[in-house]
Design a protein around this motif. Structure first.
Motif, PDB file in Angstrom:
ATOM      1  N   THR A  98      -7.356   5.571  -2.576  1.00 28.05           N
ATOM      2  CA  THR A  98      -7.618   6.658  -1.644  1.00 28.05           C
ATOM      3  C   THR A  98      -6.439   6.869  -0.714  1.00 28.05           C
ATOM      4  O   THR A  98      -5.549   6.011  -0.600  1.00 28.05           O
ATOM      5  CB  THR A  98      -8.869   6.357  -0.820  1.00 28.05           C
ATOM      6  OG1 THR A  98      -8.663   5.151  -0.080  1.00 28.05           O
ATOM      7  CG2 THR A  98     -10.085   6.165  -1.737  1.00 28.05           C
ATOM      8  N   GLU A  99      -6.443   7.994  -0.031  1.00 28.10           N
ATOM      9  CA  GLU A  99      -5.346   8.297   0.894  1.00 28.10           C
ATOM     10  C   GLU A  99      -5.280   7.290   2.032  1.00 28.10           C
ATOM     11  O   GLU A  99      -4.210   6.984   2.541  1.00 28.10           O
ATOM     12  CB  GLU A  99      -5.531   9.709   1.452  1.00 28.10           C
ATOM     13  CG  GLU A  99      -5.387  10.807   0.412  1.00 28.10           C
ATOM     14  CD  GLU A  99      -5.620  12.170   1.025  1.00 28.10           C
ATOM     15  OE1 GLU A  99      -4.659  12.760   1.521  1.00 28.10           O
ATOM     16  OE2 GLU A  99      -6.767  12.625   1.004  1.00 28.10           O
ATOM     17  N   THR A 100      -6.443   6.720   2.413  1.00 28.53           N
ATOM     18  CA  THR A 100      -6.441   5.745   3.503  1.00 28.53           C
ATOM     19  C   THR A 100      -5.616   4.518   3.135  1.00 28.53           C
ATOM     20  O   THR A 100      -4.891   3.959   3.953  1.00 28.53           O
ATOM     21  CB  THR A 100      -7.883   5.325   3.811  1.00 28.53           C
ATOM     22  OG1 THR A 100      -8.708   6.475   3.834  1.00 28.53           O
ATOM     23  CG2 THR A 100      -7.962   4.637   5.152  1.00 28.53           C
ATOM     24  N   VAL A 101      -5.700   4.099   1.882  1.00 26.96           N
ATOM     25  CA  VAL A 101      -4.927   2.937   1.428  1.00 26.96           C
ATOM     26  C   VAL A 101      -3.444   3.245   1.438  1.00 26.96           C
ATOM     27  O   VAL A 101      -2.611   2.422   1.823  1.00 26.96           O
ATOM     28  CB  VAL A 101      -5.379   2.526   0.011  1.00 26.96           C
ATOM     29  CG1 VAL A 101      -4.536   1.371  -0.494  1.00 26.96           C
ATOM     30  CG2 VAL A 101      -6.844   2.160   0.025  1.00 26.96           C
ATOM     31  N   LEU A 102      -3.082   4.452   1.027  1.00 25.59           N
ATOM     32  CA  LEU A 102      -1.686   4.780   0.836  1.00 25.59           C
ATOM     33  C   LEU A 102      -0.962   5.132   2.136  1.00 25.59           C
ATOM     34  O   LEU A 102       0.231   5.407   2.126  1.00 25.59           O
ATOM     35  CB  LEU A 102      -1.567   5.954  -0.140  1.00 25.59           C
ATOM     36  CG  LEU A 102      -2.147   5.678  -1.537  1.00 25.59           C
ATOM     37  CD1 LEU A 102      -2.008   6.897  -2.407  1.00 25.59           C
ATOM     38  CD2 LEU A 102      -1.481   4.495  -2.177  1.00 25.59           C
ATOM     39  N   GLN A 103      -1.654   5.137   3.265  1.00 24.41           N
ATOM     40  CA  GLN A 103      -1.023   5.457   4.541  1.00 24.41           C
ATOM     41  C   GLN A 103      -0.783   4.192   5.365  1.00 24.41           C
ATOM     42  O   GLN A 103      -1.009   4.168   6.559  1.00 24.41           O
ATOM     43  CB  GLN A 103      -1.927   6.423   5.331  1.00 24.41           C
ATOM     44  CG  GLN A 103      -2.201   7.745   4.639  1.00 24.41           C
ATOM     45  CD  GLN A 103      -0.991   8.645   4.611  1.00 24.41           C
ATOM     46  OE1 GLN A 103      -0.113   8.508   5.445  1.00 24.41           O
ATOM     47  NE2 GLN A 103      -0.945   9.574   3.665  1.00 24.41           N
ATOM     48  N   THR A 104      -0.350   3.117   4.725  1.00 22.66           N
ATOM     49  CA  THR A 104      -0.277   1.835   5.423  1.00 22.66           C
ATOM     50  C   THR A 104       1.126   1.276   5.539  1.00 22.66           C
ATOM     51  O   THR A 104       1.293   0.113   5.858  1.00 22.66           O
ATOM     52  CB  THR A 104      -1.176   0.810   4.717  1.00 22.66           C
ATOM     53  OG1 THR A 104      -0.802   0.742   3.340  1.00 22.66           O
ATOM     54  CG2 THR A 104      -2.627   1.203   4.819  1.00 22.66           C
ATOM     55  N   GLY A 105       2.164   2.036   5.225  1.00 21.17           N
ATOM     56  CA  GLY A 105       3.505   1.588   5.548  1.00 21.17           C
ATOM     57  C   GLY A 105       4.287   0.980   4.411  1.00 21.17           C
ATOM     58  O   GLY A 105       3.984   1.138   3.229  1.00 21.17           O
ATOM     59  N   HIS A 106       5.338   0.218   4.810  1.00 24.50           N
ATOM     60  CA  HIS A 106       6.351  -0.266   3.875  1.00 24.50           C
ATOM     61  C   HIS A 106       5.776  -1.235   2.846  1.00 24.50           C
ATOM     62  O   HIS A 106       6.159  -1.196   1.676  1.00 24.50           O
ATOM     63  CB  HIS A 106       7.464  -0.943   4.673  1.00 24.50           C
ATOM     64  CG  HIS A 106       8.568  -1.487   3.813  1.00 24.50           C
ATOM     65  ND1 HIS A 106       9.409  -0.677   3.075  1.00 24.50           N
ATOM     66  CD2 HIS A 106       8.938  -2.773   3.545  1.00 24.50           C
ATOM     67  CE1 HIS A 106      10.268  -1.442   2.414  1.00 24.50           C
ATOM     68  NE2 HIS A 106       9.999  -2.707   2.676  1.00 24.50           N
ATOM     69  N   THR A 107       4.867  -2.120   3.262  1.00 25.87           N
ATOM     70  CA  THR A 107       4.307  -3.098   2.326  1.00 25.87           C
ATOM     71  C   THR A 107       3.579  -2.414   1.184  1.00 25.87           C
ATOM     72  O   THR A 107       3.685  -2.800   0.016  1.00 25.87           O
ATOM     73  CB  THR A 107       3.353  -4.043   3.069  1.00 25.87           C
ATOM     74  OG1 THR A 107       4.058  -4.670   4.143  1.00 25.87           O
ATOM     75  CG2 THR A 107       2.806  -5.107   2.133  1.00 25.87           C
ATOM     76  N   THR A 108       2.815  -1.362   1.518  1.00 28.27           N
ATOM     77  CA  THR A 108       2.103  -0.627   0.474  1.00 28.27           C
ATOM     78  C   THR A 108       3.077   0.024  -0.493  1.00 28.27           C
ATOM     79  O   THR A 108       2.879  -0.004  -1.717  1.00 28.27           O
ATOM     80  CB  THR A 108       1.210   0.436   1.121  1.00 28.27           C
ATOM     81  OG1 THR A 108       0.283  -0.215   1.984  1.00 28.27           O
ATOM     82  CG2 THR A 108       0.455   1.218   0.059  1.00 28.27           C
ATOM     83  N   ILE A 109       4.153   0.599   0.027  1.00 23.66           N
ATOM     84  CA  ILE A 109       5.144   1.252  -0.843  1.00 23.66           C
ATOM     85  C   ILE A 109       5.753   0.230  -1.800  1.00 23.66           C
ATOM     86  O   ILE A 109       5.939   0.504  -2.997  1.00 23.66           O
ATOM     87  CB  ILE A 109       6.244   1.915   0.005  1.00 23.66           C
ATOM     88  CG1 ILE A 109       5.624   2.967   0.951  1.00 23.66           C
ATOM     89  CG2 ILE A 109       7.285   2.569  -0.886  1.00 23.66           C
ATOM     90  CD1 ILE A 109       4.948   4.105   0.245  1.00 23.66           C
ATOM     91  N   GLN A 110       6.056  -0.969  -1.306  1.00 24.79           N
ATOM     92  CA  GLN A 110       6.618  -2.002  -2.178  1.00 24.79           C
ATOM     93  C   GLN A 110       5.650  -2.376  -3.296  1.00 24.79           C
ATOM     94  O   GLN A 110       6.052  -2.523  -4.455  1.00 24.79           O
ATOM     95  CB  GLN A 110       6.967  -3.243  -1.354  1.00 24.79           C
ATOM     96  CG  GLN A 110       8.206  -3.084  -0.485  1.00 24.79           C
ATOM     97  CD  GLN A 110       8.546  -4.368   0.245  1.00 24.79           C
ATOM     98  OE1 GLN A 110       7.670  -5.190   0.523  1.00 24.79           O
ATOM     99  NE2 GLN A 110       9.807  -4.554   0.575  1.00 24.79           N
ATOM    100  N   SER A 111       4.357  -2.530  -2.964  1.00 26.23           N
ATOM    101  CA  SER A 111       3.378  -2.872  -3.992  1.00 26.23           C
ATOM    102  C   SER A 111       3.271  -1.763  -5.024  1.00 26.23           C
ATOM    103  O   SER A 111       3.199  -2.022  -6.234  1.00 26.23           O
ATOM    104  CB  SER A 111       2.014  -3.131  -3.345  1.00 26.23           C
ATOM    105  OG  SER A 111       2.080  -4.219  -2.458  1.00 26.23           O
ATOM    106  N   LEU A 112       3.256  -0.510  -4.553  1.00 24.15           N
ATOM    107  CA  LEU A 112       3.171   0.612  -5.493  1.00 24.15           C
ATOM    108  C   LEU A 112       4.393   0.661  -6.404  1.00 24.15           C
ATOM    109  O   LEU A 112       4.275   0.930  -7.610  1.00 24.15           O
ATOM    110  CB  LEU A 112       3.040   1.929  -4.721  1.00 24.15           C
ATOM    111  CG  LEU A 112       1.739   2.112  -3.934  1.00 24.15           C
ATOM    112  CD1 LEU A 112       1.785   3.407  -3.151  1.00 24.15           C
ATOM    113  CD2 LEU A 112       0.539   2.104  -4.865  1.00 24.15           C
TER     114      LEU A 112
END
Length: 875
Positions: A714-728
């Motif tokens: 969901t969009e809520t998960v994807l709005q969490t910053g640098h750590t999320t981008i690295q995992s993606l």
């Protein structure tokens, strides 16, 4: 023994007592008397050892000579013979791989293998000792002939490879001319391709012919098919692209046929030469074993046998020598025991008496000089033990005093938190029970406030646990001031505190105190040069209104705290029975869900997703369902929140991932090769540090390709910053597809579409609902789809339930749809049939309209759509 007794006394008393001056002379006499007896015994042992050494030296020397002969004469020959065998095998393997057309084999490698074999042969025959067997000399000539034979075969095989390369080039020129003439079609409206039938047939036949470059009957059959297609359309092709074009096609085709025939003739003629080479290789291998390796092996065996015989003799000699030494030692020991055993018994009895507590025990003087020395040393030690015992009593008194002090410190640690020095859970339990007893006796109320710092875990994760400890100390100081001197402030652990209030007048007073704590903890706190903004949630319960004992009162405050957090944090909540009922319901749901997970009552339903531009179903979404004991199937929305709150979401997500990936892998093994499975991922599970590694392990365990898995976030998960981008990005590097789920009802940040490494956008059903009735909704959806396509993102529309919605989305470009109009969510046994039905429904709704529009065309066209599907329309 005198020195050992002194050390034992020092170790037990801690006093460095010194022996009297006369003890040194006595000890010297003791050592001299015993030493004389030992010297005679050691001399006898030395004589036995020297005699045995002389005998063993002769046999050992013979063994050494045998081993040296083996190392200097036979082992080099054996190594050179093994090198010849290894290089011969390597050369034969290199020639065989080259003749079989293995890509790793190169002519340079064969030359290097031939040189290595020649060097190994030269080293064997020229190294000492030089072999003089006639068979070995003949074998050297045969090896040289064998190398030349292999090189001849490699040269002839190079000619065959050259013919095959010329044939590939001729077929490639034909393919290029067909493509340049329009054989693969021309794009129309950006999605379909139009091609002449004659060129399309030639292109299809040439693709089959180029895909099978082997020789034999199958290649000849493919060439015949291409020749038939060329002959069938010769008249049309002479007109366009022209006679010259057709003539060049025929010339290249005849050249390719001629080259294939030449290769086949070569393979027929060269087969016998290869068999001769293999037979020659086998004979040479046997010759190397018989005439080179076998003599070297026999020499090694003979030398090893001589060395073993000599070693056995040396071992026997050493064994006899050892036995003699043992006998001599036994005799010496017996003599020593008889000479000192009687005097030592007296010393032993006195020692036991002293050890048993008789501090007056002493050894009578007399006897030999040696025993007299020991008796004097023992008596001196007994005097020192008596003095040390008095000193120990003084030390014991001091130790008891220190133990009492340390006991008080441990009692404080047992009842207080070491970080904040506040009362801990144990002291709170005791003080709370006492407060409730006083409240019962006086008829007054007591209140318990449960304070929890909001999002404190992020402080530890971001700034470190040491900094987090300092923050807790600052918050504890602030709570002391806010709670007041009459309240009991305690820390339960982590970021949880409690405040016990006695003599409460009314509920309003408790609410005011809780509000003060919430307001006070909202103020910025300065820690180690940083200013942090904190907040807290507070739950309150009253005695006897809400509970009658300490545990129930604490549980009620905890339930109220949960309600405060559920209401948005940074606030307080007062306990009510309804909250307890809700907590009980959550607990029952959690327990039932755990039982369902263990009993296998959870199932997966799969809903197909249809790509409108190809009318094909290549993806399904895995939906979690719970089969209740009464037979009802519960959707995930009924229990997923309880799973997230209880932490059971980790087990559920793991089960869904394992079940969905293994099911998709089974479908692919059964023939549904292009199927992909989409899985919804909980935010809490995604934020785990090992989530990406967990995905990799699941894919490896089931054998499912990463490209066949899509994770819906969901969009809520994807709005969490640098750590999320690295995992993606790690997931994208693995090949896993990422879908932005429920787009259009949350943040819907267009910047996120640009920055996030996602593959697909799933439009929420609320966004798609009005596309067939509301022009504004239609314009919004059309714009979003165009934007996503411009960013290279795939689009899936959810909740398609009406034909008009389907027709509108089909006009927006390549879009996949999911909804009850085309497919239901079904269990695993019905998925493949439901997927076929969904594709058929899409064709029934859309292809009939497309065919009707195509009836206005007056010529026969071949439409090649995305995915390689072909459809012909005619007037």
């Amino acid at each position: 023994m005198h020195e050992m007794a002194i050390k034992m006394a020092e170790a037990s008393t801690g006093l460095a007592a010194k022996p009297p001056p006369s003890a040194g002379g006595l000890a010297s006499r003791l050592r001299f008397g015993i030493g004389r007896r030992l010297a005679f015994g050691l001399m006898a042992v030395a004589v036995v050892i020297l005699v045995g050494h002389g005998i063993a030296a002769r046999t050992t020397r013979a063994a050494v000579n045998a081993v040296r002969n083996m190392q200097q004469e036979h082992e080099p020959v054996a190594r050179r013979a093994s090198a010849v065998m290894q290089q011969l095998v390597a050369y034969d393997r290199a020639v065989g791989e080259y003749l079989q057309g293995i890509p790793a084999a190169e002519s340079n490698d064969i030359g290097a293998a031939a040189d290595a074999l020649g060097a190994a042969v030269q080293s064997y025959f020229e190294g000492p000792p030089v072999p003089d067997l006639t068979e070995a000399i003949q074998l050297r000539a045969q090896l040289a002939s064998h190398v030349d034979h292999g090189r001849e075969l490699v040269t002839s095989a190079s000619q065959r490879a050259h013919w095959m390369e010329e044939r590939r080039a001729a077929l490639g020129r034909i393919q290029q001319r067909i493509v340049s003439a329009g054989g693969t079609g021309l794009p129309i409206n950006g999605t379909q391709v139009v091609a002449r039938r004659s060129l399309a047939d030639l292109a299809s036949a040439m693709s089959v012919l180029r895909g099978d470059l082997a020789t034999g009957g199958l290649a000849a059959k493919h060439e015949q098919l291409f020749a038939q297609a060329l002959s069938t359309h010769a008249a049309e092709l002479q007109h366009s692209p022209g006679r010259n074009w057709l003539s060049m096609i025929r010339d290249d085709f005849h050249e390719a046929v001629h080259l294939r025939q030449a290769v086949e003739r070569f393979d027929t003629a060269n087969g016998s030469a290869r068999r001769e080479f293999l037979e020659e290789s086998a004979a040479l291998t046997a010759g190397v074993q018989s005439y080179l390796q076998e003599p070297a092996r026999l020499g090694l065996v003979h030398s090893a046998a001589r060395a073993a015989t000599a070693a056995e003799g040396a071992e026997h000699t050493l064994t006899m020598t050892g036995a003699a030494v043992i006998v001599v030692l036994i005799l010496v020991s017996v003599l020593l025991i008889l000479s000192i055993s009687v005097p030592v018994r007296r010393l032993t009895r006195a020692t036991r008496a002293l050890a048993g507590g008789d501090r007056a025990a002493r050894v009578p003087r007399g006897g030999s000089a040696e025993i007299d020395v020991l008796a004097d040393a023992f008596n001196t030690m007994a005097d020192q033990v008596t003095r040390a015992e008095s000193a120990l009593r003084a030390y014991q008194s001091e130790l008891e005093h220190r133990v009492a002090e340390r006991t008080q410190q441990l009692h404080h640690l047992a009842h207080h938190d070491p970080l904040t020095q506040l009362p801990n859970r144990r002291q709170l339990s005791t003080r709370l029970a006492e407060a409730l007893t006083r409240a019962t006796a006086t008829g007054r109320r007591a209140a318990l406030l449960f304070v929890d710092i909001d999002n404190f875990k992020s402080i530890n994760d971001t700034l470190g646990h040491n900094f987090g400890d300092h923050v807790l100390q600052a918050i504890a100081d602030r709570l002391r001031v806010t709670a007041g001197p009459q309240a009991l402030l305690a820390r339960l652990g982590g970021d949880e505190f409690t405040v016990l209030l006695e003599n409460v007048d009314c509920v309003a007073a408790v609410e005011r105190r809780a509000a003060e704590i919430v307001t006070r903890l909202q103020e910025p706190v300065a820690v180690d040069g940083r200013v942090l903004a904190t907040s807290a949630s507070v739950g309150a319960s009253l005695f006897p209104d809400h509970a009658q004992d300490p545990q129930d009162l604490l549980r009620a405050a905890d339930v109220a705290l949960f309600q405060a957090k559920e209401s948005g944090r940074n606030r307080f909540a007062l306990y009510s029975p309804a909250l307890n009922d809700a907590a009980a319901q959550r607990f029952r749901t959690e327990q039932a869900l755990r039982a369902a997970l263990e009993a296998g009552d959870l199932v997966l339903a799969f809903q197909p997703q249809v790509a409108l531009h190809t009318r094909e179903t290549t993806s399904v979404e895995a939906l979690l369902r719970w089969r209740k004991p009464d037979g009802r199937i519960a959707a995930a929305g009924e229990f997923i929140q309880s799973a997230e709150q209880s932490g059971l979401i980790h087990e559920l997500t793991e089960w869904v991932l394992r079940s969905a990936t293994s099911t998709a892998a089974a479908w692919r093994a059964q023939g549904w090769h292009r199927v992909c499975v989409a899985i919804n991922v909980s935010p809490r599970q995604f934020f785990e540090r090992d989530f990406v590694d967990h995905i990799a392990r699941a894919l490896h365990a089931t054998g499912l390709p990463a490209s066949a898995l899509e994770l819906e976030l969901t969009e809520t998960v994807l709005q969490t910053g640098h750590t999320t981008i690295q995992s993606l990005r790690r997931l994208r590097d693995m090949g896993v597809s990422i879908a932005l789920d429920d787009f259009g009802i949350g943040y819907s940040s267009l910047t996120s579409l640009e920055k996030l490494p996602i593959n697909r956008v799933k439009l929420d059903r609320m966004l798609v609902e009005g596309v067939d009735s509301n022009p504004r909704s239609a314009a919004i959806v059309r714009s979003i789809v165009a934007l996503c396509h411009g960013l290279g993102l795939q689009v899936t529309a959810e909740g398609v339930e009406r034909p008009a919605q389907l027709e509108f989305l089909a006009g927006c470009g390549p879009v996949a749809v999911q909804g009850y109009l085309l497919a239901q969510a079904v269990e695993v046994d019905l998925v493949q049939q439901e997927a076929r039905n969904a594709s058929e429904r899409a064709r029934r709704w859309l292809d009939d309209e497309l065919l009707a529009e195509g009836e206005t065309s007056g010529s026969s066209l071949v439409f090649v759509g995305a995915g390689g599907r072909r459809r012909t329309t005619a007037s």
